[in-house]
Design a protein around this motif. Structure first.
Motif, PDB file in Angstrom:
ATOM      1  N   ASP A   1      -9.916  -8.102  -7.873  1.00  0.00           N
ATOM      2  CA  ASP A   1      -8.801  -8.676  -8.688  1.00  0.00           C
ATOM      3  C   ASP A   1      -8.064  -7.117  -9.005  1.00  0.00           C
ATOM      4  N   GLU A   2      -8.826  -6.375  -9.378  1.00  0.00           N
ATOM      5  CA  GLU A   2      -7.919  -4.947  -9.858  1.00  0.00           C
ATOM      6  C   GLU A   2      -7.237  -4.374  -8.640  1.00  0.00           C
ATOM      7  N   LEU A   3      -7.746  -4.407  -7.431  1.00  0.00           N
ATOM      8  CA  LEU A   3      -6.995  -3.930  -6.177  1.00  0.00           C
ATOM      9  C   LEU A   3      -5.860  -4.899  -5.937  1.00  0.00           C
ATOM     10  N   ILE A   4      -6.037  -6.226  -6.120  1.00  0.00           N
ATOM     11  CA  ILE A   4      -4.718  -7.027  -5.784  1.00  0.00           C
ATOM     12  C   ILE A   4      -3.808  -6.799  -6.929  1.00  0.00           C
ATOM     13  N   ARG A   5      -4.240  -6.571  -8.215  1.00  0.00           N
ATOM     14  CA  ARG A   5      -3.218  -6.096  -9.234  1.00  0.00           C
ATOM     15  C   ARG A   5      -2.642  -4.911  -9.081  1.00  0.00           C
ATOM     16  N   TRP A   6      -3.391  -3.870  -8.557  1.00  0.00           N
ATOM     17  CA  TRP A   6      -2.899  -2.479  -8.239  1.00  0.00           C
ATOM     18  C   TRP A   6      -1.717  -2.570  -7.121  1.00  0.00           C
ATOM     19  N   LEU A   7      -2.230  -3.301  -6.134  1.00  0.00           N
ATOM     20  CA  LEU A   7      -1.127  -3.518  -4.887  1.00  0.00           C
ATOM     21  C   LEU A   7       0.347  -4.284  -5.452  1.00  0.00           C
ATOM     22  N   THR A   8       0.190  -5.403  -5.992  1.00  0.00           N
ATOM     23  CA  THR A   8       1.131  -6.082  -6.298  1.00  0.00           C
ATOM     24  C   THR A   8       1.611  -6.210  -7.613  1.00  0.00           C
ATOM     25  N   GLY A   9       1.173  -5.769  -8.755  1.00  0.00           N
ATOM     26  CA  GLY A   9       1.858  -5.753  -9.742  1.00  0.00           C
ATOM     27  C   GLY A   9       1.549  -7.012 -10.833  1.00  0.00           C
ATOM     28  N   TYR A  10       0.823  -7.843 -10.075  1.00  0.00           N
ATOM     29  CA  TYR A  10       0.441  -9.095 -10.994  1.00  0.00           C
ATOM     30  C   TYR A  10      -0.511  -8.908 -12.030  1.00  0.00           C
TER      31      TYR A  10
ATOM     32  N   LEU B   1       5.494  -4.123  -6.395  1.00  0.00           N
ATOM     33  CA  LEU B   1       4.413  -3.697  -5.263  1.00  0.00           C
ATOM     34  C   LEU B   1       4.306  -2.153  -5.587  1.00  0.00           C
ATOM     35  N   ASN B   2       3.005  -1.340  -5.493  1.00  0.00           N
ATOM     36  CA  ASN B   2       3.024  -0.302  -5.902  1.00  0.00           C
ATOM     37  C   ASN B   2       3.339   0.546  -4.858  1.00  0.00           C
ATOM     38  N   PRO B   3       4.205   1.843  -5.384  1.00  0.00           N
ATOM     39  CA  PRO B   3       4.638   2.483  -4.512  1.00  0.00           C
ATOM     40  C   PRO B   3       3.783   3.562  -3.504  1.00  0.00           C
ATOM     41  N   SER B   4       2.546   3.706  -4.054  1.00  0.00           N
ATOM     42  CA  SER B   4       1.453   4.405  -3.548  1.00  0.00           C
ATOM     43  C   SER B   4       0.947   3.580  -2.284  1.00  0.00           C
ATOM     44  N   ARG B   5       1.379   2.431  -1.877  1.00  0.00           N
ATOM     45  CA  ARG B   5       0.826   1.527  -0.892  1.00  0.00           C
ATOM     46  C   ARG B   5       1.196   2.103   0.303  1.00  0.00           C
ATOM     47  N   SER B   6       2.270   2.997   0.364  1.00  0.00           N
ATOM     48  CA  SER B   6       2.508   3.782   1.617  1.00  0.00           C
ATOM     49  C   SER B   6       1.555   4.697   2.094  1.00  0.00           C
ATOM     50  N   MET B   7       0.760   4.986   1.249  1.00  0.00           N
ATOM     51  CA  MET B   7      -0.370   6.137   1.486  1.00  0.00           C
ATOM     52  C   MET B   7      -1.511   5.341   2.190  1.00  0.00           C
TER      53      MET B   7
ATOM     54  N   LEU C   1     -13.169  -1.149   0.052  1.00  0.00           N
ATOM     55  CA  LEU C   1     -13.929  -1.654  -1.165  1.00  0.00           C
ATOM     56  C   LEU C   1     -15.515  -1.844  -0.697  1.00  0.00           C
ATOM     57  N   ALA C   2     -15.470  -2.853   0.408  1.00  0.00           N
ATOM     58  CA  ALA C   2     -16.434  -3.274   0.935  1.00  0.00           C
ATOM     59  C   ALA C   2     -17.358  -1.996   1.546  1.00  0.00           C
ATOM     60  N   LYS C   3     -16.691  -1.091   1.894  1.00  0.00           N
ATOM     61  CA  LYS C   3     -17.642  -0.018   2.874  1.00  0.00           C
ATOM     62  C   LYS C   3     -17.864   0.970   1.528  1.00  0.00           C
ATOM     63  N   GLY C   4     -17.615   0.848   0.276  1.00  0.00           N
ATOM     64  CA  GLY C   4     -18.314   1.529  -0.685  1.00  0.00           C
ATOM     65  C   GLY C   4     -17.368   2.643  -1.081  1.00  0.00           C
ATOM     66  N   LYS C   5     -16.291   2.806  -0.639  1.00  0.00           N
ATOM     67  CA  LYS C   5     -15.250   3.687  -0.993  1.00  0.00           C
ATOM     68  C   LYS C   5     -14.873   3.623  -2.839  1.00  0.00           C
ATOM     69  N   ALA C   6     -14.994   4.702  -3.344  1.00  0.00           N
ATOM     70  CA  ALA C   6     -14.494   4.894  -4.913  1.00  0.00           C
ATOM     71  C   ALA C   6     -13.241   4.124  -5.252  1.00  0.00           C
ATOM     72  N   MET C   7     -13.098   3.502  -6.289  1.00  0.00           N
ATOM     73  CA  MET C   7     -11.848   2.829  -6.644  1.00  0.00           C
ATOM     74  C   MET C   7     -10.939   3.811  -6.731  1.00  0.00           C
ATOM     75  N   GLU C   8     -10.932   5.130  -7.239  1.00  0.00           N
ATOM     76  CA  GLU C   8     -10.085   6.005  -7.244  1.00  0.00           C
ATOM     77  C   GLU C   8      -9.540   6.582  -6.059  1.00  0.00           C
ATOM     78  N   LYS C   9     -10.157   6.455  -4.775  1.00  0.00           N
ATOM     79  CA  LYS C   9      -9.957   6.672  -3.486  1.00  0.00           C
ATOM     80  C   LYS C   9      -9.062   5.447  -2.975  1.00  0.00           C
ATOM     81  N   ILE C  10      -9.743   4.463  -3.108  1.00  0.00           N
ATOM     82  CA  ILE C  10      -8.851   3.405  -2.723  1.00  0.00           C
ATOM     83  C   ILE C  10      -7.371   3.269  -3.228  1.00  0.00           C
ATOM     84  N   GLN C  11      -7.363   3.455  -4.564  1.00  0.00           N
ATOM     85  CA  GLN C  11      -6.052   3.478  -5.137  1.00  0.00           C
ATOM     86  C   GLN C  11      -5.329   4.612  -5.060  1.00  0.00           C
ATOM     87  N   ARG C  12      -5.598   5.381  -4.186  1.00  0.00           N
ATOM     88  CA  ARG C  12      -4.854   6.874  -3.726  1.00  0.00           C
ATOM     89  C   ARG C  12      -4.387   7.562  -5.043  1.00  0.00           C
ATOM     90  N   LYS C  13      -5.504   7.692  -5.863  1.00  0.00           N
ATOM     91  CA  LYS C  13      -5.376   8.555  -7.256  1.00  0.00           C
ATOM     92  C   LYS C  13      -5.621  10.138  -6.825  1.00  0.00           C
TER      93      LYS C  13
END
Length: 116
Positions: free
Chosen positions: A33-42, A67-73, A104-116
């Motif tokens: 849910d956090e990733l979906i909200r991050w990507l879409t702004g819902y 839509l998150n501008p960082s999604r282009s990364m 997420l399923a591959k175990g990447k940290a949320m910060e990396k997935i969210q391109r922080k």
């Protein structure tokens, strides 16, 4: 040209598969849910409304609050196609989400997935 079948599928019909994929690898529904909200702004309430109303994928992304501008990364291959090379905007948004769930399923940290 006819629309791809996934555009008319309800987001709610695919969402449980995202959650299952994450949970099989020790991640949580809350992280999905956090990733979906991050990507879409819902908001969480907005996401739950989309699920309840069986909103289709095309509408889900068309009506996304921000839509998150960082999604282009988001880069890489999903379903044999590089997400950054997809020209059709809605399909690219769908594949961005697929890629986030894969990471997420591959175990990447949320910060990396969210391109922080």
């Amino acid at each position: 040209m006819t629309k791809h079948k996934i555009y008319t599928m309800s987001f709610a019909s695919v969402y449980p598969h995202y959650v299952t994929k994450a949970e099989k690898k020790g991640r949580t529904k809350a992280e999905v849910d956090e990733l979906i909200r991050w990507l879409t702004g819902y908001s969480q309430e907005g996401l739950e409304a989309v699920l309840e109303h069986q909103t289709d994928f095309e509408t889900f992304f068309a009506e996304a609050p921000q839509l998150n501008p960082s999604r282009s990364m988001i880069k890489g291959v999903i379903c044999g196609v590089r997400v950054e090379d997809i020209e059709e905007p809605t399909m690219q948004e769908i594949r961005y989400l697929d890629k986030l769930i894969d990471e997420l399923a591959k175990g990447k940290a949320m910060e990396k997935i969210q391109r922080k």
